[in-house]
Scaffold this active site. Structure first.
Site, PDB file in Angstrom:
ATOM      1  N   GLY A  93      51.993  18.997  43.371  1.00  0.00           N
ATOM      2  CA  GLY A  93      51.043  19.850  42.660  1.00  0.00           C
ATOM      3  C   GLY A  93      50.850  21.224  43.265  1.00  0.00           C
ATOM      4  O   GLY A  93      49.830  21.867  43.027  1.00  0.00           O
TER       5      GLY A  93
ATOM      6  N   ASN B 291      52.317  23.892  42.415  1.00  0.00           N
ATOM      7  CA  ASN B 291      52.237  24.874  41.319  1.00  0.00           C
ATOM      8  C   ASN B 291      50.899  24.796  40.601  1.00  0.00           C
ATOM      9  O   ASN B 291      50.325  25.828  40.255  1.00  0.00           O
ATOM     10  CB  ASN B 291      53.405  24.675  40.343  1.00  0.00           C
ATOM     11  CG  ASN B 291      54.675  25.272  40.888  1.00  0.00           C
ATOM     12  OD1 ASN B 291      54.850  26.482  40.887  1.00  0.00           O
ATOM     13  ND2 ASN B 291      55.557  24.418  41.415  1.00  0.00           N
TER      14      ASN B 291
ATOM     15  N   LYS C  16      61.281   8.548  31.058  1.00  0.00           N
ATOM     16  CA  LYS C  16      60.807   8.911  29.711  1.00  0.00           C
ATOM     17  C   LYS C  16      59.646   7.992  29.344  1.00  0.00           C
ATOM     18  O   LYS C  16      59.358   7.024  30.052  1.00  0.00           O
ATOM     19  CB  LYS C  16      61.931   8.788  28.681  1.00  0.00           C
ATOM     20  CG  LYS C  16      62.479   7.377  28.564  1.00  0.00           C
ATOM     21  CD  LYS C  16      63.514   7.270  27.459  1.00  0.00           C
ATOM     22  CE  LYS C  16      63.940   5.809  27.317  1.00  0.00           C
ATOM     23  NZ  LYS C  16      64.865   5.527  26.270  1.00  0.00           N
TER      24      LYS C  16
ATOM     25  N   MET D  44      58.033  15.052  35.779  1.00  0.00           N
ATOM     26  CA  MET D  44      59.413  14.583  35.938  1.00  0.00           C
ATOM     27  C   MET D  44      59.805  13.543  34.879  1.00  0.00           C
ATOM     28  O   MET D  44      60.438  12.539  35.183  1.00  0.00           O
ATOM     29  CB  MET D  44      59.609  14.016  37.346  1.00  0.00           C
ATOM     30  CG  MET D  44      59.268  15.020  38.436  1.00  0.00           C
ATOM     31  SD  MET D  44      60.070  16.626  38.232  1.00  0.00           S
ATOM     32  CE  MET D  44      61.594  16.304  39.068  1.00  0.00           C
ATOM     33  N   ARG D  45      59.442  13.812  33.644  1.00  0.00           N
ATOM     34  CA  ARG D  45      59.781  12.901  32.567  1.00  0.00           C
ATOM     35  C   ARG D  45      60.371  13.702  31.410  1.00  0.00           C
ATOM     36  O   ARG D  45      59.849  14.781  31.099  1.00  0.00           O
ATOM     37  CB  ARG D  45      58.498  12.224  32.056  1.00  0.00           C
ATOM     38  CG  ARG D  45      58.543  10.747  32.079  1.00  0.00           C
ATOM     39  CD  ARG D  45      57.147  10.174  32.047  1.00  0.00           C
ATOM     40  NE  ARG D  45      56.941   9.480  33.286  1.00  0.00           N
ATOM     41  CZ  ARG D  45      57.354   8.244  33.517  1.00  0.00           C
ATOM     42  NH1 ARG D  45      57.946   7.545  32.565  1.00  0.00           N
ATOM     43  NH2 ARG D  45      57.185   7.696  34.693  1.00  0.00           N
TER      44      ARG D  45
ATOM     45  N   ASN E   4      57.600  24.801  30.343  1.00  0.00           N
ATOM     46  CA  ASN E   4      58.116  24.058  31.502  1.00  0.00           C
ATOM     47  C   ASN E   4      58.522  25.026  32.611  1.00  0.00           C
ATOM     48  O   ASN E   4      58.892  26.169  32.346  1.00  0.00           O
ATOM     49  CB  ASN E   4      59.341  23.222  31.105  1.00  0.00           C
ATOM     50  CG  ASN E   4      59.843  22.352  32.245  1.00  0.00           C
ATOM     51  OD1 ASN E   4      59.058  21.802  33.020  1.00  0.00           O
ATOM     52  ND2 ASN E   4      61.160  22.227  32.378  1.00  0.00           N
TER      53      ASN E   4
ATOM     54  N   HIS F  47      61.202  25.231  35.771  1.00  0.00           N
ATOM     55  CA  HIS F  47      62.405  24.551  36.256  1.00  0.00           C
ATOM     56  C   HIS F  47      62.935  25.286  37.494  1.00  0.00           C
ATOM     57  O   HIS F  47      62.998  26.516  37.493  1.00  0.00           O
ATOM     58  CB  HIS F  47      63.472  24.532  35.151  1.00  0.00           C
ATOM     59  CG  HIS F  47      64.682  23.749  35.540  1.00  0.00           C
ATOM     60  ND1 HIS F  47      64.729  22.363  35.549  1.00  0.00           N
ATOM     61  CD2 HIS F  47      65.904  24.163  35.961  1.00  0.00           C
ATOM     62  CE1 HIS F  47      65.913  21.971  35.967  1.00  0.00           C
ATOM     63  NE2 HIS F  47      66.653  23.035  36.215  1.00  0.00           N
TER      64      HIS F  47
HETATM   65  C1  GAR Z   1      58.721  22.405  41.118  1.00  0.00           C
HETATM   66  O1  GAR Z   1      59.617  22.982  42.013  1.00  0.00           O
HETATM   67  C2  GAR Z   1      59.289  22.433  39.702  1.00  0.00           C
HETATM   68  O2  GAR Z   1      60.132  23.509  39.459  1.00  0.00           O
HETATM   69  C3  GAR Z   1      60.042  21.133  39.665  1.00  0.00           C
HETATM   70  O3  GAR Z   1      59.243  20.221  40.385  1.00  0.00           O
HETATM   71  C4  GAR Z   1      58.566  20.916  41.405  1.00  0.00           C
HETATM   72  C5  GAR Z   1      57.117  20.480  41.404  1.00  0.00           C
HETATM   73  O4  GAR Z   1      56.479  20.908  42.564  1.00  0.00           O
HETATM   74  N1  GAR Z   1      60.258  20.707  38.318  1.00  0.00           N
HETATM   75  C6  GAR Z   1      61.350  20.073  37.918  1.00  0.00           C
HETATM   76  O5  GAR Z   1      62.260  19.783  38.671  1.00  0.00           O
HETATM   77  C7  GAR Z   1      61.356  19.729  36.445  1.00  0.00           C
HETATM   78  N2  GAR Z   1      62.651  19.249  36.059  1.00  0.00           N
HETATM   79  P1  GAR Z   1      54.901  20.824  42.689  1.00  0.00           P
HETATM   80  O6  GAR Z   1      54.469  19.404  42.291  1.00  0.00           O
HETATM   81  O7  GAR Z   1      54.639  21.095  44.126  1.00  0.00           O
HETATM   82  O8  GAR Z   1      54.313  21.863  41.778  1.00  0.00           O
END
Ligand code: GAR
Length: 197
Positions: A11, A13, A65, A92-93, A109, A111
């Site tokens: 979390g 982000n 999923k 992550m789904r 999203n 990425h």
């Molecule tokens: C982030 O780096 C995001 O880009 C990635 O998961 C991480 C979550 O970090 N997302 C993916 O890979 C989606 N396919 P966080 O939980 O510390 O925000």
């Protein structure tokens, strides 16, 4: 702009978004709930620390999923918040078309690569294995193609000789923490448009 954040992990982000809100740097956006498919995820702790409505919701029996029943429960819960935006921050789904249709043009999203390179899982490892010298992150709209929706914003990072996957991850997360709150702010004040329906 009522915003619901979905996440599965640490979390960091979501934290950057919430901190931007606290500093009044999030324009007209308001984070109204943070939902996770992982009961023990850091993202729920961050929501609790900031007194933001938070919920673990059962994702059903599959790893990557939703099944039909759990998807319906997620859709109904999210609809209850009447969100203008759903921000996937490390969720992550893979979302099924029925979920995407329920919130058409509202799902954003994040990425950890410069799309269209390195879609899907383990994007940072993919970039590392290919030996690319520039990677970064992408904020994009979600459509039915995995990591294939229209790109909203990107930020680059340089990969130096000797960087490990973990070092690259930290660099990418550094730019993610700037770009995701900025995109949400810009959407909320209309300087980035929502997709036309
Ligand atoms: C982030 O780096 C995001 O880009 C990635 O998961 C991480 C979550 O970090 N997302 C993916 O890979 C989606 N396919 P966080 O939980 O510390 O925000």
């Amino acid at each position: 702009m009522k915003t619901v954040i979905l996440g599965s992990g640490k979390g960091t982000n979501a934290k950057a978004i919430v901190q931007a809100q606290t500093k009044q740097l999030l324009g007209n956006a308001e984070i109204i709930a943070i939902l996770s498919d992982k009961r023990e995820s850091g993202i729920l702790e961050i929501a609790k620390d900031h007194n933001i409505e938070n919920r673990y919701l059962d994702p059903g029996p599959f790893n990557s999923k939703f099944d039909e029943k759990s998807e319906q429960a997620w859709i109904e819960t999210i609809r209850g918040y009447e969100p203008d935006l759903i921000a996937l921050a490390g969720f992550m789904r893979i979302l099924r078309p029925s979920f995407i249709d329920a919130f058409e043009g509202k799902i954003l999203n994040l990425h950890p690569s410069l799309l269209p390179s390195f879609t899907g899982l383990h994007a940072i490892n993919q970039a590392f294995d290919h030996g690319v010298k520039i990677s970064g992150c992408t904020a994009h709209w979600v459509n039915e193609e995995v990591d294939g929706g229209k790109i909203i914003a990107q930020a680059p990072v340089r990969i130096m000789q000797g960087d490990t996957v973990e070092m690259i991850r930290r660099k990418i997360q550094g730019v993610e923490h700037m770009i995701l709150p900025a995109v949400i702010r810009d959407l909320s004040v209309g300087s980035i448009p929502f997709p036309e329906s």
